[in-house]
Scaffold this motif. Structure first.
Motif, PDB file in Angstrom:
ATOM      1  N   MET A 116       2.514  68.307   5.838  1.00 56.04           N
ATOM      2  CA  MET A 116       1.819  67.506   4.820  1.00 56.04           C
ATOM      3  C   MET A 116       0.365  67.920   4.654  1.00 56.04           C
ATOM      4  O   MET A 116      -0.204  67.823   3.569  1.00 56.04           O
ATOM      5  CB  MET A 116       1.874  66.029   5.215  1.00 56.04           C
ATOM      6  CG  MET A 116       3.208  65.372   4.974  1.00 56.04           C
ATOM      7  SD  MET A 116       3.362  64.772   3.282  1.00 56.04           S
ATOM      8  CE  MET A 116       2.142  63.458   3.285  1.00 56.04           C
ATOM      9  N   ASP A 117      -0.256  68.343   5.734  1.00 56.07           N
ATOM     10  CA  ASP A 117      -1.674  68.695   5.713  1.00 56.07           C
ATOM     11  C   ASP A 117      -1.889  70.142   6.131  1.00 56.07           C
ATOM     12  O   ASP A 117      -2.957  70.495   6.648  1.00 56.07           O
ATOM     13  CB  ASP A 117      -2.466  67.753   6.622  1.00 56.07           C
ATOM     14  CG  ASP A 117      -2.326  66.297   6.196  1.00 56.07           C
ATOM     15  OD1 ASP A 117      -2.637  65.997   5.028  1.00 56.07           O
ATOM     16  OD2 ASP A 117      -1.897  65.472   7.028  1.00 56.07           O
ATOM     17  N   GLY A 118      -0.866  70.972   5.924  1.00 61.89           N
ATOM     18  CA  GLY A 118      -0.964  72.371   6.334  1.00 61.89           C
ATOM     19  C   GLY A 118      -2.091  73.100   5.619  1.00 61.89           C
ATOM     20  O   GLY A 118      -2.243  73.019   4.396  1.00 61.89           O
ATOM     21  N   GLU A 119      -2.892  73.822   6.403  1.00 61.00           N
ATOM     22  CA  GLU A 119      -4.016  74.548   5.829  1.00 61.00           C
ATOM     23  C   GLU A 119      -3.543  75.830   5.150  1.00 61.00           C
ATOM     24  O   GLU A 119      -2.517  76.402   5.510  1.00 61.00           O
ATOM     25  CB  GLU A 119      -5.007  74.917   6.946  1.00 61.00           C
ATOM     26  CG  GLU A 119      -5.590  73.720   7.670  1.00 61.00           C
ATOM     27  CD  GLU A 119      -6.278  74.133   8.969  1.00 61.00           C
ATOM     28  OE1 GLU A 119      -5.749  75.035   9.660  1.00 61.00           O
ATOM     29  OE2 GLU A 119      -7.336  73.558   9.259  1.00 61.00           O
ATOM     30  N   VAL A 120      -4.318  76.282   4.178  1.00 56.90           N
ATOM     31  CA  VAL A 120      -4.142  77.615   3.618  1.00 56.90           C
ATOM     32  C   VAL A 120      -5.233  78.491   4.219  1.00 56.90           C
ATOM     33  O   VAL A 120      -6.426  78.230   4.045  1.00 56.90           O
ATOM     34  CB  VAL A 120      -4.208  77.602   2.086  1.00 56.90           C
ATOM     35  CG1 VAL A 120      -4.158  79.030   1.542  1.00 56.90           C
ATOM     36  CG2 VAL A 120      -3.050  76.793   1.517  1.00 56.90           C
ATOM     37  N   LEU A 121      -4.807  79.513   4.954  1.00 57.49           N
ATOM     38  CA  LEU A 121      -5.730  80.412   5.629  1.00 57.49           C
ATOM     39  C   LEU A 121      -5.975  81.630   4.747  1.00 57.49           C
ATOM     40  O   LEU A 121      -5.028  82.236   4.238  1.00 57.49           O
ATOM     41  CB  LEU A 121      -5.161  80.849   6.977  1.00 57.49           C
ATOM     42  CG  LEU A 121      -4.710  79.734   7.933  1.00 57.49           C
ATOM     43  CD1 LEU A 121      -4.178  80.334   9.227  1.00 57.49           C
ATOM     44  CD2 LEU A 121      -5.859  78.776   8.222  1.00 57.49           C
ATOM     45  N   ILE A 122      -7.224  82.015   4.596  1.00 60.84           N
ATOM     46  CA  ILE A 122      -7.606  83.104   3.707  1.00 60.84           C
ATOM     47  C   ILE A 122      -8.230  84.223   4.523  1.00 60.84           C
ATOM     48  O   ILE A 122      -9.282  84.034   5.150  1.00 60.84           O
ATOM     49  CB  ILE A 122      -8.619  82.622   2.639  1.00 60.84           C
ATOM     50  CG1 ILE A 122      -8.060  81.417   1.870  1.00 60.84           C
ATOM     51  CG2 ILE A 122      -8.982  83.765   1.691  1.00 60.84           C
ATOM     52  CD1 ILE A 122      -6.825  81.707   1.065  1.00 60.84           C
TER      53      ILE A 122
END
Length: 267
Positions: A116-122
């Motif tokens: 639900m709160d998964g980060e997007v890593l760049i």
């Protein structure tokens, strides 16, 4: 219900339901309200993962099911609850990535973590669109693999999206799914996963099937959804690959293309 031309309206989000300012026009809102009041259901089907989708659904006061993450997640917007989630096998993804980079050279990478709160890593060099969507820059590529993922994003310094996606499918399509969801958005997914698989799960929860469904979209990641649905409608702004398989082409997302079709079909 049996008199409705379609009982299920499936709409992509970006470039389809949303205008360029991330809003839905009053005309399109009204058309969707009329068809749902008549007994049809509306499902949003987007490539965005839940963390990048839920704020838009809240702003639209959308209470139904949403298929997110290219079919990986079925999310209940009204209950703010993740119903299903499929993750990418990280070992297979790493192998696929190695095969692609052996063919085209180093890639710029990003990854969407599960939940639900998964980060997007760049990662370094990856170009992210300006806007409010949360992202976490990283410098160590090993961080991409440290937790369960829904998808991996690829960019190449020189190849265009169509070229990169085509090569990725050719060299790694037996390991992972490859799709293009928008400008600069080539993705690696669990093999066999698509918007069609997620939509079929969500439709089953509503007691509906492919024959009940009309689908709207604009990008190649909508091709499987069109193949599954009874009727596929591409927006005027759609990618040529989607237009080639659409049953019809409507007006653009800026010009109420969804409303144009729903008003004609439902009156």
């Amino acid at each position: 219900m049996s008199e409705l031309p379609y009982r299920l309206i499936a709409t992509d989000l970006d470039g389809t339901l949303l205008r360029s300012d991330d809003t839905v026009s009053e005309r399109t809102r009204a058309a969707l309200e009329r068809v749902t009041a008549a007994g049809a259901s509306h499902i949003i089907v987007t490539g965005r993962s839940v963390p990048w989708t839920k704020h838009i659904l809240d702003s639209l006061d959308y209470q139904g099911l949403a298929v997110c993450g290219q079919g990986a997640q079925v999310y209940h917007a009204g209950e703010h609850r993740l119903l299903t989630s499929v993750t990418l096998d990280r070992q297979l993804a790493a192998l696929a990535l190695a095969k692609i980079e052996a063919e085209v050279g180093p890639l710029y990478l990003a990854a969407s973590r599960d939940g639900m709160d998964g980060e997007v890593l760049i990662g370094p060099g990856y170009r992210i669109q300006e806007g409010p969507l949360p992202a976490v820059p990283i410098t160590d590529p090993s961080e991409l693999w440290a937790a369960p993922l829904n998808k991996l994003y690829l960019q190449h310094p020189d190849l265009d999206d169509d070229g990169l996606a085509g090569i990725a499918r050719a060299v790694a399509g037996d390991l992972v799914g490859v799709t293009m969801a928008g400008a600069g958005i080539v993705e690696l997914l669990p093999l066999g996963l698509s918007k069609a698989t997620g939509l079929s799960l969500a439709a089953r929860r509503l007691g509906m099937k492919a024959a009940d469904t009309i689908a709207f979209g604009d990008m190649p990641n909508d091709v499987p959804m069109f193949a599954w649905a009874a009727h596929g409608v591409a927006m005027a702004n759609a990618h040529p690959e989607l237009k080639a398989v659409a049953d019809e082409v409507t007006d653009s997302n800026e010009d109420d293309g969804i409303a144009t079709v729903l008003e004609r079909l439902f009156g």
